[in-house]
Design an enzyme around this catalytic site. Structure first.
Site, PDB file in Angstrom:
ATOM      1  CG  ASP A 147      -8.890  59.196  20.593  1.00 40.61           C
ATOM      2  OD1 ASP A 147      -8.371  58.293  20.653  1.00 40.61           O
ATOM      3  OD2 ASP A 147      -8.745  60.202  20.232  1.00 40.61           O
ATOM      4  CD  GLU A 193       1.300  56.143  17.866  1.00 37.19           C
ATOM      5  OE1 GLU A 193       0.265  56.521  18.261  1.00 37.19           O
ATOM      6  OE2 GLU A 193       1.517  55.197  17.006  1.00 37.19           O
TER       7      GLU A 193
END
Lengths: 414, 266
Positions: free
Chosen positions: B60, B49
């Site tokens: 995040d 990824e």
């Protein structure tokens, strides 16, 4: 894209959360889908619930102190020599700004849903101060996210938040201002949405937060309409409503009840933060034609680079220092119902000087932006034009900046 | 041809193990280094990824934010990211790459342009953090036309009815978020509970590959190895930050970490 009549703008939203199929929406991580849906169901039900409305009204009246004053700025009007200049002194509200309406409603909703903690973002510190105040009133634990730069420049409000027993969480990422505070607050909610309610401090964020905030601050225009009719017998033939626009919660609330009037009778003028005169940075996405992008869960006009990175803003006013703007205002711009312009830091400071020279009113740096444009335009308007400026915050929180920029004599009266 | 993502799962199944997925931010710690990292770990990793850094990431945690800000500060642009992928694919044609990021970057690039560029540079899948179902229906269809997997995220807060609807519309791979957290949070749910939720989801359509991510580290990965795949992101970003702090080479350190991770799921 068309503004409909007789339906509140907050309800002219599509099922997926868009205004005009273009602004707003719910660009959120999967984890937040459920809590957002729960909040939507709760709000849609309660806003039709007479008991809830009367509970809200009771708090607005007895605790917030509605209605706030509507006063003529007689000396300023004489000095300018054009339109009549009036002010809706929303800073009379408990805590000193319009943010208290949204904070109160969010705490009422959180209480009903059994949440024990409420988190919120703040720029100028007002949203945080009011949320901490309301949380204390309703017995909720409170966490306020605030950019480190804003903590340094808005100390009086930081102290007030802490005094109310809330935790202030400094945000050091990015530009360390409101935009980062909102991001960090949303991240906190992502990780704690099972126990915690979130209050977005303005008419921004996922659609439900835009709607709740707009519904709450609309109290301002509900009061104003009554006050105008009391004063003039009817809504004046030439009415101009000036308001600063950062996220856009006070301006939306100031205009909402007049939405269905023809704009020739009742014009809305939104004043964004143009930033320092010499700087290219600003916080005025509507004025300077920023492109549509996604920020904090909603599609809106937003300052960004060609890749889609959100750009840093600059403004003397922490409360307007935000790269995006409410989807409601994007919609009002595109439908041409409202007109948007910007005032620079220096123009806002000059307006503050002029207002305080002639009147007993001390608008904070945010409404000083609106005063700047109102004063400039009032000169050229007829005497039967009623100019109303929403003085939505008090300058006490800005004393540090005012002292530095204008000298000691501008802060001593506080 | 089978999408390399599906081929990677097939291979892991044949070897009777979970697939290992890593997440690193494109351009961290530099354009060159991030490509070197990808090349160096590709032997041990089944699916890579590659994070598209964004400066207002709402999902995040601090480790990935630090990596993202570092990369943006270094001047990374969307086209640089495509170039990193393309350069990687020159020597690793069949190693699957998934781009992971926020929707505004795609919107500004133009959905169609973005997907064409994905195709020409060799991207095999996309994870768009803030484009949930059903808002992602149209975009997911466009991805399918280009043979790019659009990977749906599933969370502990996703209701059962919603899970079924999402999985029905989903492509062959989905991503289960282990717990209520931003990326890199401490695992606050027991691995057993995570697997219980995972199994419930898996049952809805056993043919769909489900990977688990968020909070997975060297310590926790072994306990979750019965899943189709496991994603490690923040722990790697942290390793890069640590390497820079101690003036060590992030490429070697990340490589070591990935080998350790791999050994735990064999």
């Amino acid at each position: 894209m068309k503004l409909k009549k007789k339906i509140p703008l907050i309800d002219q939203v599509s099922k997926s959360g868009f205004w005009g199929n273009k602004f707003g929406g719910n660009f959120v991580p999967e984890t937040l889908k459920k809590p957002i849906e729960d909040l939507e169901i709760q709000f849609n039900k309660l806003k039709k619930d007479k008991k809830f409305i009367s509970e809200r009204n009771r708090y607005f009246k007895n605790w917030i102190g509605s209605p706030t004053r509507f006063i003529k700025l007689e000396k300023l009007t004489n000095h300018i020599g054009g339109a009549q200049i009036w002010s809706k002194v929303v800073s009379d509200a408990n805590g000193g700004a319009h943010k208290v309406y949204n904070a109160t409603v969010h705490c009422l909703l959180a209480k009903r849903s059994g949440k024990k903690i409420i988190c919120g973002d703040t720029g100028a510190g007002y949203a945080g101060k009011m949320l901490s105040m309301a949380a204390k009133k309703f017995g909720l634990k409170c966490k306020i996210f605030m950019g480190a730069k804003d903590i340094a420049r808005q100390q009086p409000n930081v102290k007030a938040i802490k005094k109310n027993g809330a935790e202030v969480i400094p945000v050091y990422s990015g530009s360390q201002t409101l935009v980062d505070a909102v991001s960090e607050c949303m991240r906190f909610w992502v990780a704690n949405c099972d126990t915690t309610a979130m209050c977005v401090g303005s008419t921004v964020g996922p659609a439900i937060f835009v709607r709740i905030c707009g519904w709450s601050t609309s109290q301002i225009s509900r009061e104003l309409k009554v006050q105008l009719i009391d004063e003039f017998g009817s809504v004046p033939k030439k009415l101009k409503l000036y308001n600063c626009v950062g996220g856009g919660s006070s301006s939306f609330g100031f205009w909402n009840e007049f939405m269905d009037y023809d704009k020739k009778q009742c014009e809305f003028i939104g004043v964004e933060a143009g930033g320092p005169a010499k700087s290219k940075k600003h916080a005025a996405p509507l004025t300077y034609g920023s492109k549509i992008g996604i920020l904090h869960g909603a599609a809106q006009y937003v300052n960004q680079d060609s890749d889609g990175q959100i750009e840093e803003t600059e403004s003397i006013s922490a409360g307007l220092d935000y790269p995006g703007v409410s989807p409601l205002h994007c919609f009002l711009k595109d439908t041409k119902r409202a007109r948007y312009t910007a005032a620079s830091d220096e123009e806002a400071l000059n307006a503050f000087k002029t207002v305080t020279k002639y009147e007993e009113l001390r608008p904070s740096l945010e409404p000083s932006h609106a005063f700047s444009v109102a004063i400039k335009e009032a000169k050229r308007l007829s005497k039967d034009t009623i100019v109303v400026v929403n003085s939505c915050g008090d300058a006490y929180k800005d004393r540090g900046i005012l002292e530095k920029r204008l000298g000691k004599k501008y802060v001593k009266s506080n | 041809m089978l999408n390399p993502i599906s081929a990677a799962f097939k291979k892991a199944k044949q070897e009777n193990r979970a697939a290992l997925l890593t997440y690193t931010v494109a351009g961290d710690s530099s354009k060159k280094k991030s490509l070197e990292i990808l090349k160096s770990i590709s032997k041990d990793v089944d699916i890579l990824e590659v994070g598209v850094p964004h400066n207002t990431p709402v999902a995040d945690g601090s480790q990935i934010q630090t990596s993202a800000y570092r990369s943006i500060k270094n001047g990374i642009k969307m086209n640089d990211i495509f170039k990193i992928v393309k350069d990687f694919k020159k020597s690793n044609k069949y190693k699957p790459i998934i781009l992971m990021g926020y929707f505004n970057m795609i919107l500004q690039y133009g959905e169609n342009n973005f997907l064409n560029k994905c195709n020409s540079s060799g991207v095999n899948g996309l994870i768009v953090v803030d484009l949930p179902w059903p808002e992602n229906k149209n975009f997911a269809k466009k991805c399918k036309k280009k043979s790019i997997y659009f990977i749906q995220l599933l969370s502990p807060t996703t209701t059962k009815i919603r899970l079924k609807k999402i999985i029905k519309d989903s492509h062959p791979m989905n991503y289960f978020i282990s717990m209520l957290s931003t990326t890199g949070g401490k695992l606050k749910v027991s691995p057993n509970n995570i697997l219980k939720n995972y199994n419930k989801i898996k049952k809805i359509d056993p043919k769909k590959e489900i990977v688990i991510g968020f909070g997975i580290t060297e310590k926790t990965i072994g306990k979750l190895k019965s899943a189709d795949g496991l994603v490690v992101g923040s722990a790697i970003c942290k390793e890069i930050s640590k390497s820079l702090k101690y003036r060590q080479n992030p490429v070697t350190n990340v490589n070591k970490l990935v080998k350790k991770l791999k050994s735990k799921i064999l």
